[in-house]
Design an enzyme around this catalytic site. Structure first.
Site, PDB file in Angstrom:
ATOM      1  CB  CYS A 116      -0.929  -0.001   1.200  1.00 41.11           C
ATOM      2  SG  CYS A 116      -1.904  -1.502   1.322  1.00 41.11           S
ATOM      3  CG  HIS A 255      -3.110   3.115   2.424  1.00 38.25           C
ATOM      4  ND1 HIS A 255      -3.571   2.863   1.153  1.00 38.25           N
ATOM      5  CD2 HIS A 255      -3.232   1.950   3.120  1.00 38.25           C
ATOM      6  CE1 HIS A 255      -3.942   1.603   1.079  1.00 38.25           C
ATOM      7  NE2 HIS A 255      -3.760   1.024   2.250  1.00 38.25           N
ATOM      8  CG  ASN A 285      -6.410  -1.293   1.309  1.00 38.87           C
ATOM      9  OD1 ASN A 285      -5.738  -0.812   0.397  1.00 38.87           O
ATOM     10  ND2 ASN A 285      -5.878  -1.798   2.410  1.00 38.87           N
TER      11      ASN A 285
HETATM   12  N1  ACO Z   1     -18.552  -9.284   8.918  1.00 36.66           N
HETATM   13  C1  ACO Z   1     -18.989  -9.593  10.151  1.00 36.66           C
HETATM   14  N2  ACO Z   1     -18.170  -9.921  11.162  1.00 36.66           N
HETATM   15  C2  ACO Z   1     -16.855  -9.975  10.912  1.00 36.66           C
HETATM   16  C3  ACO Z   1     -16.329  -9.672   9.646  1.00 36.66           C
HETATM   17  C4  ACO Z   1     -17.227  -9.329   8.625  1.00 36.66           C
HETATM   18  N3  ACO Z   1     -16.830  -9.009   7.393  1.00 36.66           N
HETATM   19  N4  ACO Z   1     -14.977  -9.780   9.703  1.00 36.66           N
HETATM   20  C5  ACO Z   1     -14.657 -10.134  10.953  1.00 36.66           C
HETATM   21  N5  ACO Z   1     -15.799 -10.252  11.693  1.00 36.66           N
HETATM   22  C6  ACO Z   1     -15.917 -10.625  13.093  1.00 36.66           C
HETATM   23  C7  ACO Z   1     -14.716 -11.387  13.591  1.00 36.66           C
HETATM   24  O1  ACO Z   1     -14.839 -12.744  13.270  1.00 36.66           O
HETATM   25  C8  ACO Z   1     -14.803 -11.119  15.063  1.00 36.66           C
HETATM   26  O2  ACO Z   1     -15.767 -11.983  15.616  1.00 36.66           O
HETATM   27  P1  ACO Z   1     -15.522 -12.692  17.031  1.00 36.66           P
HETATM   28  O3  ACO Z   1     -15.426 -11.556  18.013  1.00 36.66           O
HETATM   29  O4  ACO Z   1     -16.747 -13.526  17.189  1.00 36.66           O
HETATM   30  O5  ACO Z   1     -14.248 -13.457  16.877  1.00 36.66           O
HETATM   31  C9  ACO Z   1     -15.347  -9.691  15.156  1.00 36.66           C
HETATM   32  O6  ACO Z   1     -15.943  -9.426  13.863  1.00 36.66           O
HETATM   33  C10 ACO Z   1     -14.308  -8.657  15.437  1.00 36.66           C
HETATM   34  O7  ACO Z   1     -13.182  -8.874  14.602  1.00 36.66           O
HETATM   35  P2  ACO Z   1     -11.929  -7.950  14.651  1.00 36.66           P
HETATM   36  O8  ACO Z   1     -10.891  -8.506  13.736  1.00 36.66           O
HETATM   37  O9  ACO Z   1     -11.535  -7.684  16.063  1.00 36.66           O
HETATM   38  O10 ACO Z   1     -12.534  -6.593  14.055  1.00 36.66           O
HETATM   39  P3  ACO Z   1     -11.832  -5.203  13.899  1.00 36.66           P
HETATM   40  O11 ACO Z   1     -12.639  -4.174  14.559  1.00 36.66           O
HETATM   41  O12 ACO Z   1     -10.349  -5.233  14.183  1.00 36.66           O
HETATM   42  O13 ACO Z   1     -11.988  -4.935  12.327  1.00 36.66           O
HETATM   43  C11 ACO Z   1     -10.642  -5.034  10.337  1.00 36.66           C
HETATM   44  C12 ACO Z   1     -11.364  -5.816  11.407  1.00 36.66           C
HETATM   45  C13 ACO Z   1     -11.672  -4.208   9.583  1.00 36.66           C
HETATM   46  C14 ACO Z   1      -9.964  -5.993   9.390  1.00 36.66           C
HETATM   47  C15 ACO Z   1      -9.601  -4.083  10.973  1.00 36.66           C
HETATM   48  O14 ACO Z   1      -8.825  -4.776  11.908  1.00 36.66           O
HETATM   49  C16 ACO Z   1      -8.683  -3.438   9.959  1.00 36.66           C
HETATM   50  O15 ACO Z   1      -9.116  -2.618   9.160  1.00 36.66           O
HETATM   51  N6  ACO Z   1      -7.383  -3.714  10.049  1.00 36.66           N
HETATM   52  C17 ACO Z   1      -6.400  -3.099   9.161  1.00 36.66           C
HETATM   53  C18 ACO Z   1      -6.345  -3.762   7.846  1.00 36.66           C
HETATM   54  C19 ACO Z   1      -5.505  -2.947   6.906  1.00 36.66           C
HETATM   55  O16 ACO Z   1      -5.613  -1.735   6.867  1.00 36.66           O
HETATM   56  N7  ACO Z   1      -4.660  -3.530   6.110  1.00 36.66           N
HETATM   57  C20 ACO Z   1      -3.862  -2.687   5.231  1.00 36.66           C
HETATM   58  C21 ACO Z   1      -2.811  -3.345   4.601  1.00 36.66           C
HETATM   59  S1  ACO Z   1      -3.377  -4.308   3.286  1.00 36.66           S
HETATM   60  C22 ACO Z   1      -2.064  -4.455   2.203  1.00 36.66           C
HETATM   61  O17 ACO Z   1      -0.973  -4.023   2.458  1.00 36.66           O
HETATM   62  C23 ACO Z   1      -2.316  -5.115   0.891  1.00 36.66           C
END
Ligand code: ACO
Length: 330
Positions: A116, A255, A285
């Protein structure tokens, strides 16, 4: 060799594939819902490339628009850098394929793999070539077909990504231009985001396909926390390097990974929301394409004006990060 030629962005372009995949569409594919995706990420929809559109195709359309806006002919371009983690193939470089599509016969071409942060890495690399007098101009493209490496059964990742491309033409400028930059990385964090299969470590085989190793694996929660710190530190560092403060920023282009990450960065840095450009709701993203498309849209919508201080700030798989301060030329 000449030194310290001022380098600026003299043309921008973007290309977004037509097909839209909404959160409602995803509800039919995995156990998710619009409310979860919207509140956790700020994403409402993303675009998906057609089966006959590749990263080079997306890059080509974005580059054509950037060249037109820069009023520079493809045959006069001396360097093409494509930032991508979804090249058309392992080799040759996607930049060479774009060169052929454009007819940019004179250009030296290579790809940058900085996820990214790839577009910012590309901009900083091109700046070095131009500021030393090595090349007169360069085309830097951030292009991704992330849908090709997305596991459409994994709700943790498939809701986040989209396809697209953005391009910038860099050349010498009389005033302003890229004032300063900072690139960084930490390979100790390489396991947080990766596509494990298909390289020399785990070449494509029936097993790698069965194990799903050709799609994005991410420890999203850990990435989230690191992203906020890394992006705010990088932006503060480049501002300090050119003796500017957050108050001097006219347009902050982070980003576009997740609206919550961007809001947290804004709070940490105390950047007012109206100075930040957001388009993550429309595209998700797009990795290296995200900052490139955001810069293009910010400029085309009039958010960037001559003399403005623009900060680009990105992080991604590696982990890698990069930021730069640009004073838009008058
Ligand atoms: N729909 C419904 N529920 C979901 C989903 C979904 N799409 N995805 C995950 N959940 C659930 C999980 O299973 C979890 O359930 P549990 O509590 O029963 O285990 C719950 O939601 C919470 O999951 P978390 O992972 O804690 O959710 P979080 O608030 O952290 O959000 C997310 C997840 C959106 C992925 C966030 O962590 C994020 O944006 N991280 C950064 C990712 C990023 O920016 N990457 C960039 C680099 S990519 C690259 O370089 C190519």
């Amino acid at each position: 060799m000449k030194k310290n030629i001022k380098v600026g962005i003299v043309g921008l372009g973007a290309y977004i594939p037509k097909k839209i995949l909404t959160n409602k569409d995803l509800e039919k594919m995995v156990d998710t819902n619009d409310e979860w995706i919207t509140t956790r990420t700020g994403i409402k929809e993303r675009h998906i490339a057609a089966s006959d559109e590749f990263t080079s195709t997306l890059a080509f359309y974005a580059a054509k628009e950037a060249l037109k806006n820069a009023k520079i002919k493809a045959e006069d371009i001396e360097l093409i850098i494509v930032a991508t983690v979804t090249p058309d193939m392992q080799f040759p470089a996607t930049a060479c394929l774009v060169q052929e599509l454009l007819g940019a016969k004179k250009a030296a071409c290579f790809d940058v793999s900085a996820a990214c942060a790839g577009f910012v890495y590309g901009i900083v690399m091109a700046q070095q070539f131009i500021s030393t007098g090595c090349y007169k101009n360069a085309l830097v493209i951030g292009a991704e077909k992330l849908s090709a490496v997305t596991d459409w059964k994994d709700r943790n990742t498939c809701v986040l990504f989209g396809d697209g491309a953005g391009a910038a033409v860099l050349s010498s400028v009389d005033n302003g231009g890229i004032l300063t930059s900072y690139l960084g990385s930490d390979g100790a964090l390489s396991e947080l985001i990766m596509v494990p299969g298909g390289g020399s470590k785990k070449p494509a085989s029936k097993e790698t396909v069965d194990e799903g190793l050709h799609s994005i694996k991410m420890r999203g929660n850990e990435v989230f926390k690191l992203a906020v710190k890394i992006m705010s530190d990088a932006a503060c560092k480049v501002l300090k390097q050119c003796e500017l403060s957050v108050d001097d920023i006219d347009c902050f282009i982070p980003h576009q990974a997740n609206k919550r990450i961007l809001d947290a960065v804004a709070r940490k840095m105390k950047v007012p929301e109206e100075k930040i450009f957001f388009n993550v709701a429309k595209y998700g993203n797009m990795s290296s394409a995200a900052t490139a498309v955001a810069l293009c849209e910010a400029y085309q919508s009039g958010r960037i004006k001559p003399g403005h201080i623009v900060v680009l700030d990105a992080f991604g798989a590696g982990l890698v990060w990069g930021a730069c301060v640009i004073q838009w030329q008058k």
